[in-house]
Design a protein around this motif. Structure first.
Motif, PDB file in Angstrom:
ATOM      1  N   LEU A   1       0.837  -1.208   0.000  1.00  0.00           N
ATOM      2  CA  LEU A   1       0.000   0.000   0.000  1.00  0.00           C
ATOM      3  C   LEU A   1       0.869   1.254   0.000  1.00  0.00           C
ATOM      4  N   SER A   2       0.581   2.154  -0.928  1.00  0.00           N
ATOM      5  CA  SER A   2       1.269   3.441  -1.002  1.00  0.00           C
ATOM      6  C   SER A   2       0.233   4.552  -0.954  1.00  0.00           C
ATOM      7  N   VAL A   3       0.359   5.436   0.043  1.00  0.00           N
ATOM      8  CA  VAL A   3      -0.579   6.550   0.211  1.00  0.00           C
ATOM      9  C   VAL A   3       0.198   7.855   0.057  1.00  0.00           C
ATOM     10  N   SER A   4      -0.226   8.685  -0.883  1.00  0.00           N
ATOM     11  CA  SER A   4       0.427   9.981  -1.096  1.00  0.00           C
ATOM     12  C   SER A   4      -0.589  10.975  -1.627  1.00  0.00           C
ATOM     13  N   PRO A   5      -0.396  12.265  -1.360  1.00  0.00           N
ATOM     14  CA  PRO A   5      -1.353  13.293  -1.806  1.00  0.00           C
ATOM     15  C   PRO A   5      -1.445  13.343  -3.320  1.00  0.00           C
ATOM     16  N   PRO A   6      -2.544  13.871  -3.866  1.00  0.00           N
ATOM     17  CA  PRO A   6      -2.703  13.979  -5.318  1.00  0.00           C
ATOM     18  C   PRO A   6      -1.565  14.784  -5.933  1.00  0.00           C
ATOM     19  N   GLY A   7      -1.127  14.344  -7.088  1.00  0.00           N
ATOM     20  CA  GLY A   7      -0.059  15.061  -7.782  1.00  0.00           C
ATOM     21  C   GLY A   7       1.322  14.574  -7.443  1.00  0.00           C
ATOM     22  N   GLU A   8       1.474  13.886  -6.325  1.00  0.00           N
ATOM     23  CA  GLU A   8       2.778  13.348  -5.961  1.00  0.00           C
ATOM     24  C   GLU A   8       2.938  11.969  -6.561  1.00  0.00           C
ATOM     25  N   GLU A   9       4.195  11.566  -6.738  1.00  0.00           N
ATOM     26  CA  GLU A   9       4.484  10.279  -7.370  1.00  0.00           C
ATOM     27  C   GLU A   9       3.922   9.149  -6.542  1.00  0.00           C
ATOM     28  N   GLY A  10       3.186   8.235  -7.200  1.00  0.00           N
ATOM     29  CA  GLY A  10       2.627   7.062  -6.528  1.00  0.00           C
ATOM     30  C   GLY A  10       1.239   7.279  -5.981  1.00  0.00           C
ATOM     31  N   GLY A  11       0.673   8.515  -6.080  1.00  0.00           N
ATOM     32  CA  GLY A  11      -0.648   8.780  -5.516  1.00  0.00           C
ATOM     33  C   GLY A  11      -1.720   8.810  -6.585  1.00  0.00           C
ATOM     34  N   GLY A  12      -2.960   9.075  -6.132  1.00  0.00           N
ATOM     35  CA  GLY A  12      -4.069   9.277  -7.041  1.00  0.00           C
ATOM     36  C   GLY A  12      -4.638   8.022  -7.648  1.00  0.00           C
ATOM     37  N   GLY A  13      -4.523   6.890  -6.964  1.00  0.00           N
ATOM     38  CA  GLY A  13      -4.971   5.651  -7.585  1.00  0.00           C
ATOM     39  C   GLY A  13      -6.336   5.187  -7.164  1.00  0.00           C
ATOM     40  N   ASN A  14      -6.920   5.681  -6.074  1.00  0.00           N
ATOM     41  CA  ASN A  14      -8.160   5.105  -5.545  1.00  0.00           C
ATOM     42  C   ASN A  14      -9.218   6.173  -5.322  1.00  0.00           C
ATOM     43  N   GLU A  15      -9.789   6.695  -6.359  1.00  0.00           N
ATOM     44  CA  GLU A  15     -10.845   7.676  -6.186  1.00  0.00           C
ATOM     45  C   GLU A  15     -12.089   6.996  -5.661  1.00  0.00           C
TER      46      GLU A  15
END
Length: 236
Positions: A143-157
């Motif tokens: 699991l990778s959690v990161s804010p939108p726009g950062e590398e690795g984030g934005g995968g689970n809307e």
């Protein structure tokens, strides 16, 4: 099966190579179940999936994260209810069964309102004994959690899982590197073995050819000397 292939290896380099490939595949095969990367944004609800169709009527299982202390857990279930005594403080009131009836062996849990600190490797184990072999993970989630726009984030809307995301980036990269390097090494080793076999075969045939030529040359010499002597006798 591998033993049979290795037994026949001395008879054929091809069999030896096939046996080696099969052995490497068996050794490199994952024994501890599936490994899935998931990416999410802070505030998402994430489902950590785990299934065991052969569980008992009263299963005992746990979810852990690899960086927690030995007695700490993400979620622990026994006697038809969750046990919260050893649950890590950061997971209090945030983890629940996805299917309360655990239908068809569904041991998945939902991790609510994830944060960047939830990034890590999660493992699901069905506890069947005291030895480590009996309690190997049946599911591993990166699991990778990161804010939108950062590398690795934005995968689970909307809290939906997206398979094939970034996961633990370093661990995923190492896994991909292993998948690329291993076939290359196996192929290189196979080419070397085949090359050696061809070289030895050609070397043996060349030696046999030289030996036969050496045997023919004395006979040719005798024939030449006999014909020469005959010509000299005729001239006299």
């Amino acid at each position: 099966m591998p033993a049979l292939l290795m037994k026949n290896a001395s008879k054929s380099p091809t069999m030896w190579f096939c046996g080696l490939v099969l052995l490497l595949v068996l050794v490199g095969s994952p024994v501890s179940g599936t490994s899935n990367p998931i990416t999410a944004e802070p505030g998402d609800d994430v489902t950590l999936r785990c299934e065991d169709p052969n569980i008992d009527q009263k299963p005992v299982f746990e979810w852990t994260r690899t960086d927690l202390q030995e007695k700490e857990n993400v979620f622990f279930y026994r006697d038809n209810r969750p046990y919260l005594d050893d649950q890590h403080e950061s997971f209090k009131n945030r983890v629940s069964l996805k299917n309360s009836q655990m239908k068809d062996g569904d041991l998945s849990v939902v991790l609510k309102n994830v944060t960047v600190n939830d990034t890590g490797t999660y493992q699901c184990r069905v506890l069947k004994g005291l030895s480590a072999d009996q309690n190997t993970p049946i599911s591993t989630i990166l699991l990778s959690v990161s804010p939108p726009g950062e590398e690795g984030g934005g995968g689970n809307e909307g809290g939906k899982d997206e398979q094939g995301g970034g996961g633990d980036k370093d661990q995923v990269n190492w896994s991909l590197l292993g998948l690329i390097v291993l076939p290359v090494l196996v192929l290189a080793l196979g080419l070397v073995l085949v090359g050696l076999w061809i070289y030895r075969k050609k070397k043996g045939s060349n030696q046999s050819s030289r030996g036969s030529n050496d045997q023919k040359n004395p006979e040719c010499g005798l024939l030449n000397s006999d014909s020469k002597a005959g010509r000299n006798a005729t001239n006299i």
